[in-house]
Design a protein around this motif. Structure first.
Motif, PDB file in Angstrom:
ATOM      1  N   UNK A  78       0.847  -1.209   0.000  1.00  0.00           N
ATOM      2  CA  UNK A  78       0.000   0.000   0.000  1.00  0.00           C
ATOM      3  C   UNK A  78       0.873   1.247   0.000  1.00  0.00           C
ATOM      4  N   UNK A  79       2.019   1.168   0.662  1.00  0.00           N
ATOM      5  CA  UNK A  79       2.943   2.301   0.663  1.00  0.00           C
ATOM      6  C   UNK A  79       4.365   1.806   0.910  1.00  0.00           C
ATOM      7  N   UNK A  80       5.315   2.607   0.486  1.00  0.00           N
ATOM      8  CA  UNK A  80       6.720   2.305   0.716  1.00  0.00           C
ATOM      9  C   UNK A  80       7.357   1.370  -0.292  1.00  0.00           C
ATOM     10  N   UNK A  81       6.667   1.038  -1.377  1.00  0.00           N
ATOM     11  CA  UNK A  81       7.220   0.096  -2.362  1.00  0.00           C
ATOM     12  C   UNK A  81       8.567   0.559  -2.895  1.00  0.00           C
ATOM     13  N   UNK A  82       8.775   1.874  -2.946  1.00  0.00           N
ATOM     14  CA  UNK A  82      10.052   2.385  -3.465  1.00  0.00           C
ATOM     15  C   UNK A  82      11.235   1.941  -2.608  1.00  0.00           C
ATOM     16  N   UNK A  83      10.983   1.475  -1.375  1.00  0.00           N
ATOM     17  CA  UNK A  83      12.056   0.988  -0.502  1.00  0.00           C
ATOM     18  C   UNK A  83      12.412  -0.472  -0.773  1.00  0.00           C
TER      19      UNK A  83
END
Length: 134
Positions: A78-83
């Motif tokens: 949902x969030x933070x995939x760029x990490x």
């Protein structure tokens, strides 16, 4: 630069440029297609049983695929995939034996131990092998 050194450098660059592993790492869509090839997606699930997971594959900046038996559970955070980075370690803290949507994962540098970021999980989409025609 000497001729043998130039030749070695040219061979090394050519090998990297044509390496299928290099291409797969740079192409998240191709990596996901390979995982889901010959499989059928089922309805999304909110949780999976973490002790049953036999393999985890991180696709850089997009996806985590958890394998349980013959099924891959594909999670697009949902969030933070760029990490997400396949070279880093995932540190997962759960309350119980299930890993669920909205649980968070810390991405930690494999070599230095520094925090790279957080990922908040989304639902898990199961990809089971397609039924074989008789």
């Amino acid at each position: 630069m000497s001729t043998p050194t130039r030749l070695l450098l040219s061979v090394a660059i050519a090998a990297l440029a044509t390496s299928p592993a290099w291409a797969r790492k740079d192409d998240p869509a191709a990596q996901l297609a390979k995982i889901t090839e010959g499989r059928v997606a089922g309805p999304a699930q909110q949780c999976i049983d973490l002790p049953q997971v036999s393999n985890t594959q991180v696709i850089d900046k997009t996806t985590i695929a958890y394998r349980i038996g013959a099924t891959y559970y594909v999670n697009q955070p949902r969030s933070g995939a760029e990490a997400l980075n396949s070279d880093d370690l995932m540190v997962t803290k759960t309350f119980g034996a299930q890993l669920c949507a909205l649980d968070s994962i810390r991405m930690v540098d494999r070599y230095g131990g520094g925090l790279r970021g957080f990922v908040v999980l989304g639902p898990f989409v199961p990809y089971k092998p397609a039924p074989k025609d008789h």
